[in-house]
Design an enzyme around this catalytic site. Structure first.
Site, PDB file in Angstrom:
ATOM      1  N   TRP A   1       0.826  -1.204   0.000  1.00  0.00           N
ATOM      2  CA  TRP A   1       0.000   0.000   0.000  1.00  0.00           C
ATOM      3  C   TRP A   1       0.864   1.260   0.000  1.00  0.00           C
ATOM      4  O   TRP A   1       0.355   2.353  -0.222  1.00  0.00           O
ATOM      5  CB  TRP A   1      -0.930   0.007   1.207  1.00  0.00           C
ATOM      6  CG  TRP A   1      -0.210   0.111   2.527  1.00  0.00           C
ATOM      7  CD1 TRP A   1       0.551  -0.841   3.130  1.00  0.00           C
ATOM      8  CD2 TRP A   1      -0.181   1.244   3.393  1.00  0.00           C
ATOM      9  NE1 TRP A   1       1.058  -0.382   4.321  1.00  0.00           N
ATOM     10  CE2 TRP A   1       0.611   0.889   4.508  1.00  0.00           C
ATOM     11  CE3 TRP A   1      -0.762   2.515   3.349  1.00  0.00           C
ATOM     12  CZ2 TRP A   1       0.855   1.769   5.561  1.00  0.00           C
ATOM     13  CZ3 TRP A   1      -0.521   3.381   4.396  1.00  0.00           C
ATOM     14  CH2 TRP A   1       0.291   3.009   5.491  1.00  0.00           C
ATOM     15  N   ASP A   2       2.166   1.102   0.229  1.00  0.00           N
ATOM     16  CA  ASP A   2       3.100   2.232   0.183  1.00  0.00           C
ATOM     17  C   ASP A   2       2.937   3.027  -1.110  1.00  0.00           C
ATOM     18  O   ASP A   2       3.059   4.256  -1.124  1.00  0.00           O
ATOM     19  CB  ASP A   2       4.554   1.753   0.248  1.00  0.00           C
ATOM     20  CG  ASP A   2       4.834   0.808   1.393  1.00  0.00           C
ATOM     21  OD1 ASP A   2       3.874   0.333   2.041  1.00  0.00           O
ATOM     22  OD2 ASP A   2       6.005   0.523   1.634  1.00  0.00           O
TER      23      ASP A   2
ATOM     24  N   GLU B   1       1.796  -1.676  12.471  1.00  0.00           N
ATOM     25  CA  GLU B   1       1.952  -3.133  12.529  1.00  0.00           C
ATOM     26  C   GLU B   1       2.281  -3.648  13.924  1.00  0.00           C
ATOM     27  O   GLU B   1       2.431  -4.860  14.112  1.00  0.00           O
ATOM     28  CB  GLU B   1       3.020  -3.565  11.527  1.00  0.00           C
ATOM     29  CG  GLU B   1       2.598  -3.312  10.085  1.00  0.00           C
ATOM     30  CD  GLU B   1       3.773  -3.276   9.125  1.00  0.00           C
ATOM     31  OE1 GLU B   1       4.846  -3.801   9.503  1.00  0.00           O
ATOM     32  OE2 GLU B   1       3.625  -2.716   8.029  1.00  0.00           O
TER      33      GLU B   1
ATOM     34  N   LYS C   1       4.509   1.239  15.795  1.00  0.00           N
ATOM     35  CA  LYS C   1       5.664   1.147  14.910  1.00  0.00           C
ATOM     36  C   LYS C   1       5.761   2.372  14.003  1.00  0.00           C
ATOM     37  O   LYS C   1       6.840   2.809  13.640  1.00  0.00           O
ATOM     38  CB  LYS C   1       5.548  -0.116  14.056  1.00  0.00           C
ATOM     39  CG  LYS C   1       6.720  -0.364  13.119  1.00  0.00           C
ATOM     40  CD  LYS C   1       6.459  -1.586  12.246  1.00  0.00           C
ATOM     41  CE  LYS C   1       7.633  -1.846  11.305  1.00  0.00           C
ATOM     42  NZ  LYS C   1       7.333  -2.934  10.336  1.00  0.00           N
ATOM     43  N   GLN C   2       4.600   2.935  13.649  1.00  0.00           N
ATOM     44  CA  GLN C   2       4.574   3.999  12.650  1.00  0.00           C
ATOM     45  C   GLN C   2       3.291   4.816  12.790  1.00  0.00           C
ATOM     46  O   GLN C   2       2.416   4.493  13.595  1.00  0.00           O
ATOM     47  CB  GLN C   2       4.645   3.396  11.251  1.00  0.00           C
ATOM     48  CG  GLN C   2       3.476   2.496  10.900  1.00  0.00           C
ATOM     49  CD  GLN C   2       3.829   1.423   9.878  1.00  0.00           C
ATOM     50  OE1 GLN C   2       4.517   0.477  10.178  1.00  0.00           O
ATOM     51  NE2 GLN C   2       3.342   1.610   8.658  1.00  0.00           N
TER      52      GLN C   2
END
Length: 774
Positions: free
Chosen positions: A363-364, A491, A603-604
């Site tokens: 999906w990046d 994630e 994580k992000q």
């Protein structure tokens, strides 16, 4: 090795180049990635044509975007609906190889004496040039100048020019040109981000033809069954052919002192993913014929012309920091090298520079890379959406495997459309991929006004994928529409109920789907009828989508005044950051997933990413409170994270933080800050650099047909400049200490806002200065 290694250091900061001034064994693996060349189809790591690596653990790699092998995924404990087949990008034959002999002595940097060394990649020319002065054990000195390119103008073509000059002697020089077809992939080991789990060679030779100038090797993949042609045509000026050698030829020259022999090798790769199997060999030879007639100088001129046009539209200029300027342009160049542009390929997480993440698309592309290409090379952005359209049949199959009676579910990681994630909690559960694709379709329509594309491709994408939300969603006792057992972008938090990002993006997706359907029905009834028939759209589905949007549950905590990442996130124990040593990051390599999932740790960017993508749905105070909270619990173990935090920090007025996060992104690969660039560049983070300039410091947003800017100037810069394609116009934006200058570089007219004030540009008034860059 001796004096060439004496001045080892980081690459010097130059605005348009990266330059290696010493042959450094410790940096060889990393530099193979940094000096990689590609054109969106072919990728060649920056290994040397004429000698092996100078350090252990390096990787000779050549890749073709979308060319893959597959293997069954074996689960010790099985379950229904798990991904069954893994697709992984293959290391294909190394066709750039040459070998040099000086009066019978083999050129080898580890033997004899290196007198001078320099290698330069100039992103304006797209040519990798290396210059070496070498002295053999017997004292004979030669100058070796090699130039290499992977053609942007010719999808299937690469070329090498290799020139050898006798410096202090007269005598024989022998150059052997060959193809190395015995290649294998890198094994992943314990790090799932590194490579594949395949063992042994995946390509089997079925035909090999060699004549005095040409090589053709045909190979077939063991499992996926694709046919690959690798072809070379080699000519020599100042020497002559002497013999065939394996998969290549040998040429010799009797050089007088000061004389030069020059070899030119043109390379073509074609597979049955590109053309019909019966045409693979002939297509490769035809590509070779046309490119060989041009020779290297003509191919290099084509390359420079292509890049001149790219930089005219895409260059981001930063005055005040040469290292940053280098990082920004390096990132943009690698993105151009990585992007598939044929409608059949996408962008791998590592581009075509290495085997990290097995060459999978994520999906990046839609959320990070697509905006950069949309606003700089919109034709490539359109092709990326066509890739998603062509992936609908596989997405429908995946939806059925996941027990959805209708609709399409895009895979989290894939090459040809199969779901390749063997770990479903952080893979398949990321249903937000459907909304991410729809978001890119919506952004494309906003930026281009190209409703023809929507009618032909986009409507089917958006409507088929929107159906999935009705399939996984349900109404709770309070009448709220809920999406349970999903994983958001973060994630470190898996399989939760009502992930804020997923729910908010799903709401956007369903609303957009209804809008597209209604517009298509009103303006193009024939197209509406065609699409409705193709997907068997029922009359009550649009109403069901609207009802779900109106009732969507979006978690919010009144006490903290923040949007909760999901229903359970705020009830979890906060991670003990104070007592977690630095060597325990990234957490995923040191802690069982369940340990991480039970904690309040990210994580992000997750909610923070929603603040950017759905910017109009939040007040500035909302954004500030959310930013403050999630910054404290985010590790940024993902390279996707820092750029998003930079953008929101800039918007809420945290200028120092915005700049710090931006710098973490801008030179992430050049400085190898995540310590894994040797396995390939981080394409999403590279795109995040552009987003940081345009969306962050310039405050650019495009929504509801309105383009907005709210530019600020970082204290470290004197000026920055970038351009954006919008609605057929090319807008040149310059921000300095005096404010912003907007110039209509192409197009008839364009309207937008600057800090809330309307600006209109036209051919009669193509430029306007606005005097407040805060």
């Amino acid at each position: 090795m001796n004096n060439v290694i004496d001045n080892i250091g980081a690459l010097p900061a130059e605005p348009w180049c990266i330059r290696e001034q010493a042959l450094d064994p410790a940096r060889a693996f990393l530099h193979e990635t940094l000096f990689a060349l590609g054109n969106g189809y072919i990728g060649m790591r920056g290994t040397h044509e004429d000698f092996g690596t100078v350090a252990d653990g390096t990787l000779e790699g050549t890749y073709l975007n979308g060319f893959y092998e597959n293997e069954p995924i074996h689960y010790p404990e099985n379950a229904y609906g798990l991904a069954r087949t893994n697709e992984f990008m293959l290391n294909v034959p190394n066709a750039k190889r040459v070998a040099l002999f000086v009066e019978g002595e083999a050129f080898d940097p580890a033997a004899g004496r290196m007198l001078a060394y320099e290698r330069v990649l100039d992103v304006r020319t797209g040519v990798l040039e290396r210059r070496i002065d070498w002295e053999s054990a017997s004292g004979k000195q030669v100058r070796i100048v090699s130039r290499r390119l992977v053609s942007f103008a010719r999808k299937h073509v690469a070329a090498v020019e290799y020139a050898v000059t006798a410096l202090n002697f007269s005598g024989q020089v022998r150059i052997e040109s060959f193809v190395d077809s015995a290649v294998t992939n890198l094994l992943a080991g314990d790090d799932p981000r590194v490579g594949s789990a395949v063992t042994g060679p995946s390509l089997e030779v079925v035909q090999r033809d060699v004549d005095d100038a040409q090589v053709l090797v045909l190979q077939r993949t063991r499992n996926s069954g694709f046919l690959l042609a690798t072809a070379t045509h080699t000519t020599v000026v100042g020497g002559a052919f002497v013999e065939r050698r394996g998969e290549g030829q040998a040429f010799e020259a009797q050089l007088a002192q000061g004389a030069t022999v020059t070899l030119c090798k043109v390379i073509a790769y074609v597979s049955s993913r590109d053309v019909a199997e019966d045409d693979v060999a002939s297509h490769a030879l035809n590509e070779l014929k046309h490119a060989s007639s041009a020779m290297f100088a003509a191919l290099a001129a084509e390359q420079s012309a292509y890049l001149a046009d790219f930089w005219r539209q895409a260059d981001v200029e930063i005055v005040g920091d040469d290292a940053l300027q280098q990082g920004v342009r390096f990132n943009q160049y690698h993105l151009l090298q990585s992007a598939g542009r044929d409608g059949k390929t996408n962008i791998a997480a590592k581009g075509v520079t290495g085997e990290g993440y097995e060459g999978h698309y994520f999906w990046d592309t839609e959320i990070y890379i697509f905006p950069f290409l949309l606003f700089t090379k919109p034709e490539i952005a359109r092709a990326l959406l066509q890739y998603r359209y062509h992936g609908l049949p596989k997405a429908r199959e995946r939806a059925r495997a996941m027990s959805h009676e209708q609709g399409a579910l895009y895979p989290w990681r894939t090459i040809a459309g199969e779901e390749c994630s063997a770990y479903f909690p952080a893979g398949t559960a990321q249903y937000h991929i459907n909304a991410d694709v729809a978001y890119s379709v919506r952004l494309y329509l906003e930026a281009t006004g190209d409703f023809d594309f929507i009618a032909q491709y986009g409507a089917e994408i958006v409507l088929e994928t929107a159906r999935i939300w009705l399939g996984i969603g349900s109404y709770d006792m309070q009448g709220r529409f809920c999406l349970n057992a999903v994983t958001g972008p973060d994630e470190y938090t898996a399989i939760v109920n009502n992930n804020y990002y997923t729910n908010a993006m799903a709401r956007m997706h369903m609303r957009f789907a209804v809008q597209v359907a209604e517009r298509l029905r009103a303006e193009r009834p024939a197209d509406y009828a065609r699409v409705a028939a193709a997907i068997d759209l029922r009359g009550d589905e649009l109403a069901a989508l609207t009802a779900a949007c109106d009732s969507m549950r979006l978690p919010y905590d009144d006490t903290l005044g923040i949007h909760a990442q999901d229903d359970s996130f705020l009830s979890k124990k906060p991670w003990d950051f104070a007592n977690t040593p630095k060597d325990k990051y990234p957490l995923l390599l040191h802690f069982h997933p369940l340990v991480i999932y039970r904690h309040q740790v990210c994580k992000q960017a997750d909610v923070v990413l929603a603040l950017l993508l759905l910017s109009d749905e939040f007040t500035l105070d909302d954004k500030k409170r959310d930013f403050d909270f999630y910054e404290r619990v985010t590790t940024h173990d993902s390279s996707l994270s820092s750029c998003i935090f930079s953008i929101i920090a800039a918007e809420v007025g945290y200028r120092d933080k915005a700049y710090e996060y931006f710098m973490e992104t801008a030179r992430l690969d050049l400085d190898n800050t995540h310590a894994n660039t040797e396995y390939g560049v981080h394409t999403a983070a590279m795109a995040g650099t552009w987003l940081g300039v345009a969306y962050g410091f310039a405050g650019m947003r495009l929504s509801n047909g309105t383009l907005r800017f709210a530019p600020t100037l970082p204290a470290q810069w004197q000026r920055y400049r970038f351009k954006v394609h919008v609605r057929g116009a090319l807008l040149d934006v310059v921000v300095d200490a005096h404010g912003a200058m907007y110039t209509l570089a192409e197009g008839d007219e364009l309207a937008f806002t600057h800090h809330g004030r309307e600006v209109k540009l036209s051919k009669t008034q193509p430029a306007q200065r606005m005097g407040d860059a805060a």
